[in-house]
Write a protein that holds these residues in place. Structure first.
Motif, PDB file in Angstrom:
ATOM      1  N   GLY A  11       0.820  -1.215   0.000  1.00 22.91           N
ATOM      2  CA  GLY A  11       0.000   0.000   0.000  1.00 22.91           C
ATOM      3  C   GLY A  11       0.850   1.258   0.000  1.00 22.91           C
ATOM      4  O   GLY A  11       0.574   2.205  -0.744  1.00 22.91           O
ATOM      5  N   PHE A  12       1.895   1.267   0.814  1.00 22.85           N
ATOM      6  CA  PHE A  12       2.790   2.420   0.839  1.00 22.85           C
ATOM      7  C   PHE A  12       3.541   2.574  -0.483  1.00 22.85           C
ATOM      8  O   PHE A  12       3.754   3.690  -0.951  1.00 22.85           O
ATOM      9  CB  PHE A  12       3.767   2.342   2.006  1.00 22.85           C
ATOM     10  N   LEU A  13       3.935   1.453  -1.093  1.00 18.15           N
ATOM     11  CA  LEU A  13       4.590   1.538  -2.392  1.00 18.15           C
ATOM     12  C   LEU A  13       3.649   2.093  -3.455  1.00 18.15           C
ATOM     13  O   LEU A  13       4.066   2.859  -4.329  1.00 18.15           O
ATOM     14  CB  LEU A  13       5.118   0.172  -2.819  1.00 18.15           C
ATOM     15  N   LEU A  14       2.385   1.720  -3.407  1.00 15.48           N
ATOM     16  CA  LEU A  14       1.407   2.276  -4.342  1.00 15.48           C
ATOM     17  C   LEU A  14       1.234   3.773  -4.130  1.00 15.48           C
ATOM     18  O   LEU A  14       1.107   4.534  -5.092  1.00 15.48           O
ATOM     19  CB  LEU A  14       0.056   1.576  -4.193  1.00 15.48           C
ATOM     20  N   LEU A  15       1.224   4.205  -2.887  1.00 19.30           N
ATOM     21  CA  LEU A  15       1.107   5.639  -2.610  1.00 19.30           C
ATOM     22  C   LEU A  15       2.322   6.408  -3.134  1.00 19.30           C
ATOM     23  O   LEU A  15       2.178   7.487  -3.725  1.00 19.30           O
ATOM     24  CB  LEU A  15       0.948   5.874  -1.105  1.00 19.30           C
ATOM     25  N   ILE A  16       3.505   5.851  -2.957  1.00 14.81           N
ATOM     26  CA  ILE A  16       4.714   6.512  -3.450  1.00 14.81           C
ATOM     27  C   ILE A  16       4.725   6.547  -4.973  1.00 14.81           C
ATOM     28  O   ILE A  16       5.014   7.583  -5.582  1.00 14.81           O
ATOM     29  CB  ILE A  16       5.968   5.803  -2.890  1.00 14.81           C
ATOM     30  N   ALA A  17       4.395   5.414  -5.606  1.00  9.99           N
ATOM     31  CA  ALA A  17       4.394   5.365  -7.073  1.00  9.99           C
ATOM     32  C   ALA A  17       3.341   6.299  -7.657  1.00  9.99           C
ATOM     33  O   ALA A  17       3.587   6.967  -8.673  1.00  9.99           O
ATOM     34  CB  ALA A  17       4.146   3.938  -7.545  1.00  9.99           C
ATOM     35  N   GLY A  18       2.178   6.368  -7.035  1.00 13.76           N
ATOM     36  CA  GLY A  18       1.135   7.273  -7.511  1.00 13.76           C
ATOM     37  C   GLY A  18       1.548   8.726  -7.418  1.00 13.76           C
ATOM     38  O   GLY A  18       1.316   9.517  -8.333  1.00 13.76           O
ATOM     39  N   THR A  19       2.186   9.084  -6.319  1.00 13.88           N
ATOM     40  CA  THR A  19       2.652  10.466  -6.153  1.00 13.88           C
ATOM     41  C   THR A  19       3.717  10.815  -7.190  1.00 13.88           C
ATOM     42  O   THR A  19       3.671  11.887  -7.806  1.00 13.88           O
ATOM     43  CB  THR A  19       3.212  10.659  -4.734  1.00 13.88           C
ATOM     44  N   ILE A  20       4.647   9.902  -7.414  1.00 13.19           N
ATOM     45  CA  ILE A  20       5.710  10.152  -8.394  1.00 13.19           C
ATOM     46  C   ILE A  20       5.129  10.249  -9.799  1.00 13.19           C
ATOM     47  O   ILE A  20       5.531  11.108 -10.591  1.00 13.19           O
ATOM     48  CB  ILE A  20       6.795   9.070  -8.290  1.00 13.19           C
ATOM     49  N   ASN A  21       4.166   9.393 -10.131  1.00 10.56           N
ATOM     50  CA  ASN A  21       3.560   9.460 -11.458  1.00 10.56           C
ATOM     51  C   ASN A  21       2.804  10.765 -11.671  1.00 10.56           C
ATOM     52  O   ASN A  21       2.824  11.319 -12.771  1.00 10.56           O
ATOM     53  CB  ASN A  21       2.641   8.267 -11.695  1.00 10.56           C
ATOM     54  N   ILE A  22       2.149  11.257 -10.646  1.00  9.67           N
ATOM     55  CA  ILE A  22       1.448  12.541 -10.781  1.00  9.67           C
ATOM     56  C   ILE A  22       2.452  13.672 -10.981  1.00  9.67           C
ATOM     57  O   ILE A  22       2.245  14.559 -11.815  1.00  9.67           O
ATOM     58  CB  ILE A  22       0.533  12.783  -9.565  1.00  9.67           C
ATOM     59  N   ILE A  23       3.560  13.640 -10.258  1.00  7.18           N
ATOM     60  CA  ILE A  23       4.591  14.672 -10.426  1.00  7.18           C
ATOM     61  C   ILE A  23       5.179  14.610 -11.834  1.00  7.18           C
ATOM     62  O   ILE A  23       5.349  15.638 -12.495  1.00  7.18           O
ATOM     63  CB  ILE A  23       5.674  14.526  -9.346  1.00  7.18           C
ATOM     64  N   TYR A  24       5.483  13.400 -12.324  1.00 11.78           N
ATOM     65  CA  TYR A  24       5.996  13.272 -13.689  1.00 11.78           C
ATOM     66  C   TYR A  24       4.958  13.715 -14.708  1.00 11.78           C
ATOM     67  O   TYR A  24       5.308  14.294 -15.739  1.00 11.78           O
ATOM     68  CB  TYR A  24       6.402  11.834 -13.977  1.00 11.78           C
ATOM     69  N   ILE A  54      -0.905  11.108 -15.047  1.00  9.03           N
ATOM     70  CA  ILE A  54      -1.756  11.649 -13.983  1.00  9.03           C
ATOM     71  C   ILE A  54      -2.895  10.695 -13.655  1.00  9.03           C
ATOM     72  O   ILE A  54      -3.180  10.422 -12.479  1.00  9.03           O
ATOM     73  CB  ILE A  54      -2.269  13.045 -14.373  1.00  9.03           C
ATOM     74  N   VAL A  55      -3.544  10.137 -14.681  1.00  6.04           N
ATOM     75  CA  VAL A  55      -4.645   9.190 -14.442  1.00  6.04           C
ATOM     76  C   VAL A  55      -4.117   7.933 -13.757  1.00  6.04           C
ATOM     77  O   VAL A  55      -4.729   7.425 -12.804  1.00  6.04           O
ATOM     78  CB  VAL A  55      -5.358   8.863 -15.768  1.00  6.04           C
ATOM     79  N   LEU A  56      -2.968   7.426 -14.221  1.00  6.76           N
ATOM     80  CA  LEU A  56      -2.364   6.254 -13.588  1.00  6.76           C
ATOM     81  C   LEU A  56      -2.005   6.536 -12.136  1.00  6.76           C
ATOM     82  O   LEU A  56      -2.224   5.703 -11.249  1.00  6.76           O
ATOM     83  CB  LEU A  56      -1.128   5.821 -14.367  1.00  6.76           C
ATOM     84  N   GLY A  57      -1.478   7.727 -11.863  1.00  5.35           N
ATOM     85  CA  GLY A  57      -1.136   8.101 -10.491  1.00  5.35           C
ATOM     86  C   GLY A  57      -2.352   8.178  -9.585  1.00  5.35           C
ATOM     87  O   GLY A  57      -2.300   7.752  -8.433  1.00  5.35           O
ATOM     88  N   ILE A  58      -3.446   8.704 -10.109  1.00  2.51           N
ATOM     89  CA  ILE A  58      -4.680   8.774  -9.308  1.00  2.51           C
ATOM     90  C   ILE A  58      -5.209   7.384  -9.002  1.00  2.51           C
ATOM     91  O   ILE A  58      -5.629   7.096  -7.868  1.00  2.51           O
ATOM     92  CB  ILE A  58      -5.729   9.640 -10.033  1.00  2.51           C
ATOM     93  N   ILE A  59      -5.167   6.485  -9.986  1.00  2.00           N
ATOM     94  CA  ILE A  59      -5.602   5.107  -9.751  1.00  2.00           C
ATOM     95  C   ILE A  59      -4.711   4.435  -8.713  1.00  2.00           C
ATOM     96  O   ILE A  59      -5.195   3.727  -7.819  1.00  2.00           O
ATOM     97  CB  ILE A  59      -5.617   4.319 -11.075  1.00  2.00           C
ATOM     98  N   GLN A  60      -3.398   4.673  -8.800  1.00  2.00           N
ATOM     99  CA  GLN A  60      -2.485   4.081  -7.826  1.00  2.00           C
ATOM    100  C   GLN A  60      -2.701   4.654  -6.428  1.00  2.00           C
ATOM    101  O   GLN A  60      -2.619   3.921  -5.440  1.00  2.00           O
ATOM    102  CB  GLN A  60      -1.037   4.291  -8.266  1.00  2.00           C
ATOM    103  N   LEU A  61      -2.972   5.942  -6.333  1.00  2.00           N
ATOM    104  CA  LEU A  61      -3.241   6.535  -5.017  1.00  2.00           C
ATOM    105  C   LEU A  61      -4.516   5.965  -4.400  1.00  2.00           C
ATOM    106  O   LEU A  61      -4.535   5.629  -3.209  1.00  2.00           O
ATOM    107  CB  LEU A  61      -3.348   8.055  -5.132  1.00  2.00           C
TER     108      LEU A  61
END
Length: 126
Positions: A11-24, A54-61
């Motif tokens: 879960g924490f890895l998904l939160l980190i990956a989602g945040t990074i994808n939104i920033i990218y 951004i859409v992928l990051g939101i889904i991951q978050l």
């Protein structure tokens, strides 16, 4: 619960990956210098790449928060995201950082295994 620590880690890895994808994604929308040096992408238009990230990051978050809350949606999204991450890591082994790709692959396999074995302990039911 069996595997609760691994599921929290996923879960924490998904939160980190989602945040990074939104920033990218925001960086790609803004035409920042994050994507330079003749790199080739599947989506050559940076505007499209930005929105996809951004859409992928939101889904991951949402998957990460749902996984930490213990919902089934989070388990499904975590399993799919871990599998896609492992496939992506294997596809990028031939790049500049092969050991990094192998490390990411091992981490993704560990996360997928942790989500798959999550559940009641077999000894507790008897």
């Amino acid at each position: 619960m069996r595997g609760a620590g691994r599921v929290a880690f996923a879960g924490f890895l998904l939160l980190i990956a989602g945040t990074i994808n939104i920033i990218y994604g925001i960086g790609a929308l803004d035409d920042a210098n994050v994507f330079v040096h003749d790199q080739r992408f599947i989506l050559t238009n940076l505007n499209t790449l930005g929105w996809v990230l951004i859409v992928l990051g939101i889904i991951q978050l949402t998957g990460g928060f749902s996984l930490l809350a213990g919902n089934t949606y989070g388990r499904v999204i975590g399993f799919v995201a871990g599998t896609l991450g492992a496939i992506g890591a294997l596809l990028s082994i031939g790049g500049n950082y092969p050991w990094w790709s192998l490390g990411v692959f091992a981490l993704c396999v560990y996360v997928v295994y942790g989500i798959a074995v999550y559940g009641e302990d077999g000894r507790a039911r008897t």
